[in-house]
Write a protein that holds these residues in place. Structure first.
Motif, PDB file in Angstrom:
ATOM      1  N   ASN A  15       6.818  -9.698   3.550  1.00  0.00           N
ATOM      2  CA  ASN A  15       7.512  -9.141   2.388  1.00  0.00           C
ATOM      3  C   ASN A  15       7.708  -7.641   2.583  1.00  0.00           C
ATOM      4  OD1 ASN A  15       7.704  -7.791  -0.263  1.00  0.00           O
ATOM      5  ND2 ASN A  15       7.555  -9.868  -1.054  1.00  0.00           N
ATOM      6  N   PRO A  16       8.964  -7.156   2.507  1.00  0.00           N
ATOM      7  CA  PRO A  16       9.206  -5.724   2.750  1.00  0.00           C
ATOM      8  C   PRO A  16       8.530  -4.810   1.724  1.00  0.00           C
ATOM      9  CG  PRO A  16      11.212  -6.821   2.017  1.00  0.00           C
ATOM     10  CD  PRO A  16      10.200  -7.886   2.253  1.00  0.00           C
ATOM     11  N   ILE A  17       8.349  -5.291   0.506  1.00  0.00           N
ATOM     12  CA  ILE A  17       7.681  -4.467  -0.505  1.00  0.00           C
ATOM     13  C   ILE A  17       6.208  -4.291  -0.140  1.00  0.00           C
ATOM     14  CG2 ILE A  17       7.042  -4.296  -2.948  1.00  0.00           C
ATOM     15  CD1 ILE A  17       9.630  -5.973  -3.524  1.00  0.00           C
ATOM     16  N   PHE A  18       5.557  -5.375   0.230  1.00  0.00           N
ATOM     17  CA  PHE A  18       4.158  -5.314   0.652  1.00  0.00           C
ATOM     18  C   PHE A  18       4.015  -4.453   1.905  1.00  0.00           C
ATOM     19  CE2 PHE A  18       0.737  -7.040   3.338  1.00  0.00           C
ATOM     20  CZ  PHE A  18      -0.353  -6.801   2.509  1.00  0.00           C
ATOM     21  N   LEU A  19       4.867  -4.653   2.876  1.00  0.00           N
ATOM     22  CA  LEU A  19       4.799  -3.893   4.127  1.00  0.00           C
ATOM     23  C   LEU A  19       5.033  -2.397   3.882  1.00  0.00           C
ATOM     24  CD1 LEU A  19       6.666  -6.345   6.515  1.00  0.00           C
ATOM     25  CD2 LEU A  19       4.201  -5.839   6.460  1.00  0.00           C
ATOM     26  N   ALA A  20       5.971  -2.069   3.009  1.00  0.00           N
ATOM     27  CA  ALA A  20       6.232  -0.662   2.682  1.00  0.00           C
ATOM     28  C   ALA A  20       5.008  -0.038   2.021  1.00  0.00           C
ATOM     29  CB  ALA A  20       7.455  -0.548   1.766  1.00  0.00           C
ATOM     30  N   ALA A  21       4.384  -0.769   1.095  1.00  0.00           N
ATOM     31  CA  ALA A  21       3.214  -0.246   0.385  1.00  0.00           C
ATOM     32  C   ALA A  21       2.060   0.026   1.345  1.00  0.00           C
ATOM     33  CB  ALA A  21       2.780  -1.228  -0.706  1.00  0.00           C
ATOM     34  N   VAL A  22       1.718  -0.968   2.136  1.00  0.00           N
ATOM     35  CA  VAL A  22       0.587  -0.830   3.062  1.00  0.00           C
ATOM     36  C   VAL A  22       0.881   0.249   4.106  1.00  0.00           C
ATOM     37  CG1 VAL A  22      -0.742  -2.023   4.852  1.00  0.00           C
ATOM     38  CG2 VAL A  22      -0.253  -3.174   2.692  1.00  0.00           C
ATOM     39  N   SER A  23       2.079   0.244   4.643  1.00  0.00           N
ATOM     40  CA  SER A  23       2.440   1.232   5.674  1.00  0.00           C
ATOM     41  C   SER A  23       2.420   2.645   5.130  1.00  0.00           C
ATOM     42  CB  SER A  23       3.820   0.918   6.253  1.00  0.00           C
ATOM     43  OG  SER A  23       3.807  -0.320   6.895  1.00  0.00           O
ATOM     44  N   SER A  24       2.953   2.848   3.922  1.00  0.00           N
ATOM     45  CA  SER A  24       2.976   4.201   3.361  1.00  0.00           C
ATOM     46  C   SER A  24       1.562   4.717   3.129  1.00  0.00           C
ATOM     47  CB  SER A  24       3.793   4.248   2.073  1.00  0.00           C
ATOM     48  OG  SER A  24       3.190   3.454   1.073  1.00  0.00           O
ATOM     49  N   TRP A  25       0.670   3.836   2.681  1.00  0.00           N
ATOM     50  CA  TRP A  25      -0.712   4.262   2.461  1.00  0.00           C
ATOM     51  C   TRP A  25      -1.377   4.610   3.794  1.00  0.00           C
ATOM     52  CZ3 TRP A  25      -5.495   1.900   3.745  1.00  0.00           C
ATOM     53  CH2 TRP A  25      -6.598   2.555   3.223  1.00  0.00           C
ATOM     54  N   ILE A  26      -1.230   3.747   4.786  1.00  0.00           N
ATOM     55  CA  ILE A  26      -1.863   3.976   6.092  1.00  0.00           C
ATOM     56  C   ILE A  26      -1.299   5.233   6.756  1.00  0.00           C
ATOM     57  CG2 ILE A  26      -2.052   3.068   8.457  1.00  0.00           C
ATOM     58  CD1 ILE A  26      -2.289   0.262   7.178  1.00  0.00           C
ATOM     59  N   ILE A  27       0.020   5.378   6.746  1.00  0.00           N
ATOM     60  CA  ILE A  27       0.643   6.539   7.397  1.00  0.00           C
ATOM     61  C   ILE A  27       0.256   7.832   6.692  1.00  0.00           C
ATOM     62  CG2 ILE A  27       2.869   7.653   7.866  1.00  0.00           C
ATOM     63  CD1 ILE A  27       3.961   4.771   8.413  1.00  0.00           C
ATOM     64  N   SER A  28       0.242   7.832   5.369  1.00  0.00           N
ATOM     65  CA  SER A  28      -0.112   9.060   4.646  1.00  0.00           C
ATOM     66  C   SER A  28      -1.580   9.425   4.885  1.00  0.00           C
ATOM     67  CB  SER A  28       0.186   8.944   3.153  1.00  0.00           C
ATOM     68  OG  SER A  28      -0.569   7.916   2.561  1.00  0.00           O
ATOM     69  N   GLN A  29      -2.474   8.434   4.914  1.00  0.00           N
ATOM     70  CA  GLN A  29      -3.880   8.722   5.207  1.00  0.00           C
ATOM     71  C   GLN A  29      -4.042   9.240   6.635  1.00  0.00           C
ATOM     72  OE1 GLN A  29      -5.242   8.735   1.816  1.00  0.00           O
ATOM     73  NE2 GLN A  29      -6.972   8.444   3.162  1.00  0.00           N
ATOM     74  N   PHE A  30      -3.276   8.684   7.580  1.00  0.00           N
ATOM     75  CA  PHE A  30      -3.337   9.148   8.964  1.00  0.00           C
ATOM     76  C   PHE A  30      -2.857  10.603   9.069  1.00  0.00           C
ATOM     77  CE2 PHE A  30      -1.411   9.808  13.148  1.00  0.00           C
ATOM     78  CZ  PHE A  30      -2.513   9.557  13.960  1.00  0.00           C
ATOM     79  N   ILE A  31      -1.748  10.914   8.418  1.00  0.00           N
ATOM     80  CA  ILE A  31      -1.225  12.286   8.440  1.00  0.00           C
ATOM     81  C   ILE A  31      -2.238  13.243   7.814  1.00  0.00           C
ATOM     82  CG2 ILE A  31       0.552  13.826   7.499  1.00  0.00           C
ATOM     83  CD1 ILE A  31       2.520  11.430   7.761  1.00  0.00           C
ATOM     84  N   LYS A  32      -2.809  12.839   6.691  1.00  0.00           N
ATOM     85  CA  LYS A  32      -3.811  13.656   6.000  1.00  0.00           C
ATOM     86  C   LYS A  32      -5.009  13.908   6.919  1.00  0.00           C
ATOM     87  CE  LYS A  32      -4.407  12.238   1.907  1.00  0.00           C
ATOM     88  NZ  LYS A  32      -4.757  11.627   0.628  1.00  0.00           N
ATOM     89  N   THR A  33      -5.452  12.884   7.619  1.00  0.00           N
ATOM     90  CA  THR A  33      -6.582  13.006   8.533  1.00  0.00           C
ATOM     91  C   THR A  33      -6.236  13.925   9.694  1.00  0.00           C
ATOM     92  OG1 THR A  33      -7.349  10.805   7.931  1.00  0.00           O
ATOM     93  CG2 THR A  33      -8.178  11.704   9.999  1.00  0.00           C
ATOM     94  N   LEU A  34      -5.038  13.760  10.245  1.00  0.00           N
ATOM     95  CA  LEU A  34      -4.591  14.603  11.354  1.00  0.00           C
ATOM     96  C   LEU A  34      -4.550  16.076  10.938  1.00  0.00           C
ATOM     97  CD1 LEU A  34      -3.618  14.413  14.287  1.00  0.00           C
ATOM     98  CD2 LEU A  34      -1.298  14.224  13.402  1.00  0.00           C
ATOM     99  N   ILE A  35      -4.002  16.358   9.772  1.00  0.00           N
ATOM    100  CA  ILE A  35      -3.941  17.747   9.278  1.00  0.00           C
ATOM    101  C   ILE A  35      -5.344  18.310   9.113  1.00  0.00           C
ATOM    102  CG2 ILE A  35      -3.346  19.166   7.261  1.00  0.00           C
ATOM    103  CD1 ILE A  35      -0.824  17.361   6.953  1.00  0.00           C
ATOM    104  N   THR A  36      -6.235  17.514   8.553  1.00  0.00           N
ATOM    105  CA  THR A  36      -7.614  17.972   8.352  1.00  0.00           C
ATOM    106  C   THR A  36      -8.312  18.208   9.689  1.00  0.00           C
ATOM    107  OG1 THR A  36      -7.672  16.734   6.285  1.00  0.00           O
ATOM    108  CG2 THR A  36      -9.773  17.487   7.150  1.00  0.00           C
ATOM    109  N   LEU A  37      -8.072  17.331  10.673  1.00  0.00           N
ATOM    110  CA  LEU A  37      -8.655  17.526  12.002  1.00  0.00           C
ATOM    111  C   LEU A  37      -8.144  18.803  12.651  1.00  0.00           C
ATOM    112  CD1 LEU A  37      -8.633  13.938  13.536  1.00  0.00           C
ATOM    113  CD2 LEU A  37     -10.632  15.392  13.149  1.00  0.00           C
TER     114      LEU A  37
END
Length: 159
Positions: A15-37
């Motif tokens: 489902n594209p809605i589910f995939l968009a939700a999960v991906s946006s959360w994972i990508i934003s957390q990854f970016i946040k972690t990268l910036i903090t690192l």
């Protein structure tokens, strides 16, 4: 596992809605972690894991990314005039308002209480247990999350 359950799980993960939700959360957390690192603010492996999977606050807002990607994907799938899209936009506004307003001000109040409690405890020599300081978002962090979520929602809806 039951055939019907397997079919429902397969439908969900495509489902594209589910995939968009999960991906946006994972990508934003990854970016946040990268910036903090990159700013050398991570002191332990535990902090790194917490940051990757659970920590709130920071750039970009994963809350805002998730709800904006869901609203965008729903808009593409169901139409901008659909009841579900309107509901998702209202839900997104509540989550975004909470991320930038309520949680941020609660965190600032908690910080002020902790400073006051520490001063009073030092002066009167008693133990003070600080309250949890909830980390909210600055408006730019929320805007970055909204834009990230929008583009991820578009990508999963169009591609």
């Amino acid at each position: 596992m039951d055939q019907k359950v397997m079919q429902q799980v397969q439908t969900l993960i495509h489902n594209p809605i589910f995939l968009a939700a999960v991906s946006s959360w994972i990508i934003s957390q990854f970016i946040k972690t990268l910036i903090t690192l990159l700013t050398n603010e991570v002191r332990s492996a535990k902090e790194l894991i917490e940051l990757l999977f659970w920590k709130t606050g920071g750039m970009p807002s994963s809350h805002s990314a998730l709800v904006s990607s869901v609203s965008t994907a729903i808009g593409f799938k169901c139409g901008a005039g659909s009841d579900l899209f309107i509901f998702s936009c209202c839900f997104a506004l509540v989550v975004i308002r909470d991320a930038v307003g309520v949680r941020r001000s609660s965190g600032q109040q908690a910080r002020a209480l902790n400073e006051l409690g520490t001063k009073v405890a030092t002066r009167f020599r008693y133990q003070f247990k600080p309250v949890k300081e909830i980390q909210g978002h600055r408006p730019m962090e929320v805007l970055a999350g909204i834009l990230l979520g929008f583009f991820i929602g578009v990508a999963f809806s169009v591609l």
